[in-house]
Design a protein around this motif. Structure first.
Motif, PDB file in Angstrom:
ATOM      1  N   TYR A 163      -2.120  -0.409  -5.050  1.00 28.84           N
ATOM      2  CA  TYR A 163      -3.400  -1.122  -4.990  1.00 28.84           C
ATOM      3  C   TYR A 163      -4.198  -2.442  -4.894  1.00 28.84           C
ATOM      4  CZ  TYR A 163      -3.073   3.486  -4.315  1.00 28.84           C
ATOM      5  OH  TYR A 163      -2.301   4.801  -3.921  1.00 28.84           O
ATOM      6  N   LYS A 164      -3.727  -3.572  -6.335  1.00 26.57           N
ATOM      7  CA  LYS A 164      -4.312  -4.666  -6.546  1.00 26.57           C
ATOM      8  C   LYS A 164      -3.327  -5.358  -6.165  1.00 26.57           C
ATOM      9  CE  LYS A 164      -5.030  -7.200 -10.852  1.00 26.57           C
ATOM     10  NZ  LYS A 164      -5.169  -7.296 -12.758  1.00 26.57           N
ATOM     11  N   ILE A 180      -7.469   0.386   1.786  1.00 26.30           N
ATOM     12  CA  ILE A 180      -6.491   0.828   0.740  1.00 26.30           C
ATOM     13  C   ILE A 180      -7.442   1.163  -0.602  1.00 26.30           C
ATOM     14  CG2 ILE A 180      -6.230  -1.497  -1.150  1.00 26.30           C
ATOM     15  CD1 ILE A 180      -5.482  -2.924   0.962  1.00 26.30           C
ATOM     16  N   TYR A 181      -9.280   0.826  -0.601  1.00 23.24           N
ATOM     17  CA  TYR A 181      -9.764   1.529  -1.394  1.00 23.24           C
ATOM     18  C   TYR A 181      -9.811   3.137  -1.136  1.00 23.24           C
ATOM     19  CZ  TYR A 181     -11.424  -3.591  -3.068  1.00 23.24           C
ATOM     20  OH  TYR A 181     -12.234  -4.281  -3.621  1.00 23.24           O
ATOM     21  N   LYS A 231       2.117   1.995  -3.129  1.00 26.18           N
ATOM     22  CA  LYS A 231       1.117   2.151  -4.285  1.00 26.18           C
ATOM     23  C   LYS A 231       0.438   0.934  -5.178  1.00 26.18           C
ATOM     24  CE  LYS A 231       1.120   7.385  -3.595  1.00 26.18           C
ATOM     25  NZ  LYS A 231       1.132   9.062  -4.217  1.00 26.18           N
ATOM     26  N   SER A 270      -1.898  -4.867  -3.390  1.00 27.75           N
ATOM     27  CA  SER A 270      -2.102  -4.534  -1.785  1.00 27.75           C
ATOM     28  C   SER A 270      -4.023  -5.925  -1.077  1.00 27.75           C
ATOM     29  CB  SER A 270      -2.756  -3.644  -1.275  1.00 27.75           C
ATOM     30  OG  SER A 270      -2.535  -3.378   0.064  1.00 27.75           O
ATOM     31  N   LEU A 271      -4.484  -5.190  -2.298  1.00 25.42           N
ATOM     32  CA  LEU A 271      -6.336  -5.897  -2.255  1.00 25.42           C
ATOM     33  C   LEU A 271      -5.789  -7.407  -1.825  1.00 25.42           C
ATOM     34  CD1 LEU A 271      -8.456  -3.241  -4.379  1.00 25.42           C
ATOM     35  CD2 LEU A 271      -8.649  -4.013  -2.393  1.00 25.42           C
ATOM     36  N   ARG A 327      -8.671  -2.941   4.369  1.00 23.78           N
ATOM     37  CA  ARG A 327      -9.309  -3.033   3.099  1.00 23.78           C
ATOM     38  C   ARG A 327      -9.972  -1.477   2.584  1.00 23.78           C
ATOM     39  NH1 ARG A 327      -9.703  -7.320   0.106  1.00 23.78           N
ATOM     40  NH2 ARG A 327     -10.731  -7.706  -1.985  1.00 23.78           N
ATOM     41  N   MET A 360      -7.141   4.921  -0.613  1.00 22.47           N
ATOM     42  CA  MET A 360      -6.059   5.168  -1.357  1.00 22.47           C
ATOM     43  C   MET A 360      -5.928   5.660  -3.072  1.00 22.47           C
ATOM     44  SD  MET A 360      -3.698   6.527   1.222  1.00 22.47           S
ATOM     45  CE  MET A 360      -2.021   6.218   0.321  1.00 22.47           C
ATOM     46  N   ALA A 361      -7.027   4.413  -3.163  1.00 21.03           N
ATOM     47  CA  ALA A 361      -7.374   4.042  -4.706  1.00 21.03           C
ATOM     48  C   ALA A 361      -8.316   4.358  -5.277  1.00 21.03           C
ATOM     49  CB  ALA A 361      -8.016   2.518  -5.263  1.00 21.03           C
ATOM     50  N   LEU A 421       1.288  -1.497  -0.336  1.00 25.59           N
ATOM     51  CA  LEU A 421      -0.439  -0.190  -0.065  1.00 25.59           C
ATOM     52  C   LEU A 421       0.874   0.963  -0.479  1.00 25.59           C
ATOM     53  CD1 LEU A 421      -2.863   1.313   0.249  1.00 25.59           C
ATOM     54  CD2 LEU A 421      -2.650   1.101   2.663  1.00 25.59           C
ATOM     55  N   GLU A 447     -14.479   1.814  -0.708  1.00 22.63           N
ATOM     56  CA  GLU A 447     -14.668   2.300   0.976  1.00 22.63           C
ATOM     57  C   GLU A 447     -15.649   2.247   1.674  1.00 22.63           C
ATOM     58  OE1 GLU A 447     -12.846   6.265   2.533  1.00 22.63           O
ATOM     59  OE2 GLU A 447     -13.205   6.556   0.493  1.00 22.63           O
TER      60      GLU A 447
END
Length: 554
Positions: free
Chosen positions: A209-210, A240-241, A207, A212-213, A237, A243-244, A204, A250
């Motif tokens: 994101y994919k 993460i969303y 960056k 990290s998810l 989770r 940040m994305a 994360l 989110e």
């Protein structure tokens, strides 16, 4: 070709985007309903947590417990209190600290210190937590306590990095956080939740994101709704969303995390607070107020300095918006009340106007003399007709069919007269409403005239019928049971029941026609017929045929 494929992919994404958003929103709406249902069950979930703690406390009442057993029971109580009550957590850590000293076990003493340091850090007491960590000699720790030691430092510097306002401070804290994270990862075994957690945050920070998810999904598959782990993993989770910049996702996982927090009776939570903030900026003030109020109550119960401070700021903002909305609603209510008052005044003025119109109608009634004279002439003609009918009866008394025909014609004539009279009344009424006062010189409303004429019609009919069938009442009663016979009041010739069967006697048997002639509802006529027939002396179904035989030559 590659360029065209890319364009096609973008166009397909844009085409399906509205459907995806709609599906996400529908799912979020459903989850919000579940969230509100669980918010109402907070006391139920709290009692589950309390009962669990009380069961552990009951174990401490046993007299033959060793200090080692007492330490382990306290450790379980600390775990139950860790996200439920900060003060109780500290109290039982102190209990275990004394037990550890009594055992003269340095590892247990250090474990209680690390538990205290982490609790202090979680509640925003970073300086006290850091001071406590500095007193611990890391060389005296085993591998498990060393992981907890590094995790405590990471918690301290992670939060300080998050809450710091200056770039230099954040940079320094981020460096310390990275240092202790690397030290922790070096001790962790791969595929453990602690390792995956650290890997998730490392990705994360980069960056990714994919990726990290993907790591988060592995952790989530091993977590159960209503547990601390599930609440924490779903909250991460959501981060993460965030940040994305995937706002709907989110929100979804903040809701899921908040539901899990409530089911787990976790008072040290953040998901519902973040959700309240998002909902607030979506202009859903009522919902945001309910969520932040719920979070604020949890924070006060838990007694977390950092959580209470964070929530209080947002609570004040949302509360102000909520009160402003209520004020606006109150203003709207006053406006509506004002409009209603104005309408009431208008209605009162209208009633005054109608009253004046009624007075004008009263004056116009004086102009209806000609109409009343015409009606009187019609009445005289009907009386003459009735007299002629009576004379005709005297001449042809042997023919019942002739008598019935005359009476039927008479009833038809008089009924039409009543209809005309009613038409006059309706026409006058419409002219009044239209304020055509000039036309009222020839016609007007007469509310009482119809009733008078109907009563007059009854009187003429009764007299005419009894002139033809003078023994009708006695013969009719002879068809009824002794206790059900009809007794007329003084001055009455016929009553309603007798008139109905008088019409049946002259051949008018249809209830709708009888109702029309006598000015009753069809249902009323039906009830009268049924009531009288039920009191028949002989066979009920033959009663009306027997009535038709009254007055005939036998």
């Amino acid at each position: 070709m590659k360029y065209l494929n890319k364009i096609l992919l973008i166009l397909l994404s844009l085409f399906f985007l509205p459907f995806t958003i709609l599906a996400d929103q529908k799912e979020i709406d459903s989850l919000l309903v579940v969230l509100e249902q669980n918010m109402q069950k907070r006391e139920y979930y709290d009692n589950i947590r309390k009962n669990k703690i009380n069961e552990l406390k009951q174990l401490k009442q046993e007299s033959d417990l060793s200090n080692e057993q007492l330490y382990q029971i306290n450790k379980k109580i600390i775990k139950e209190y860790s996200a439920y009550s900060f003060d109780s957590t500290l109290r039982y850590i102190e209990h275990n600290k004394k037990v550890a000293k009594a055992l003269n076990n340095q590892l247990l003493i250090n474990e209680t210190r690390l538990q205290l340091a982490y609790s202090l850090a979680s509640s925003g007491h970073y300086k006290q937590s850091e001071d406590l960590l500095l007193k611990i000699n890391s060389s005296e720790l085993n591998k498990e306590l060393l992981k907890l030691y590094y995790n405590c430092y990471r918690k301290v510097y992670s939060d300080l990095d998050y809450f710091s306002f200056t770039y230099d401070a954040r940079k320094a804290y981020a460096y310390e956080y990275k240092l202790y994270t690397d030290s922790l990862i070096a001790l962790l075994e791969k595929q453990t939740d602690e390792y995956l957690y650290s890997k998730e945050w490392e990705l994360l920070d980069q960056k990714k994101y994919k990726e990290s998810l993907a790591v988060n999904s592995v952790r989530l598959a091993d977590a159960e709704m209503g547990t601390e782990k599930f609440s924490y993993v779903t909250f991460q989770r959501a981060l993460i969303y965030e940040m994305a910049r995937m706002r709907e996702k989110e929100k979804k996982y903040l809701i899921i995390s908040a539901i899990s927090d409530i089911k787990a009776a976790r008072k040290d939570n953040i998901s519902l607070t973040k959700l309240a903030k998002i909902i607030y900026y979506e202009q859903k003030v009522d919902e945001a107020y309910e969520y932040i109020k719920f979070s604020f109550e949890d924070a006060i119960f838990f007694n977390s300095k950092v959580r209470s401070t964070e929530i209080t700021k947002l609570f004040s903002l949302i509360l102000e918006a909520f009160q402003l909305k209520k004020t606006e609603q109150q203003k709207s209510l006053y406006l509506v009340m004002g409009i209603i008052t104005i309408l009431a005044i208008i209605l009162a003025l209208s009633l005054i106007s109608l009253f004046r119109q009624k007075q004008n109608i009263a004056k116009a009634r004086n102009e209806l003399t000609d109409i009343n004279s015409q009606l009187k002439e019609v009445n005289d003609q009907l009386e003459n007709t009735m007299l002629q009918l009576k004379n005709s009866y005297n001449r042809i008394s042997e023919s019942n069919s002739v008598k019935e025909a005359y009476i039927g014609n008479f009833i038809k004539i008089y009924s039409e007269f009543i209809d005309k009279l009613n038409d006059y009344r309706l026409k006058v009424k419409s002219l009044v409403v239209a304020k055509k006062h000039q036309e009222l010189l020839n016609i007007s409303k007469n509310d009482e005239h119809i009733e008078i004429e109907i009563n007059k019609f009854y009187s003429i009919f009764d007299k005419a019928f009894l002139d033809i069938y003078p023994e009708f009442v006695e013969e009719f009663n002879s068809l009824l049971k002794d206790d059900a016979q009809i007794t007329l009041k003084k001055g009455q010739m016929l009553n309603t029941e007798l008139r109905i069967f008088a019409l049946i006697r002259i051949g008018i048997t249809d209830s709708s026609k009888i109702a029309h002639l006598l000015r009753y509802s069809v249902n009323t006529i039906y009830n009268y017929r049924a009531k009288v027939k039920n009191n028949a002396k002989e066979i009920r179904d033959n009663f009306e045929e027997d009535v038709k035989e009254i007055g005939t030559f036998k």
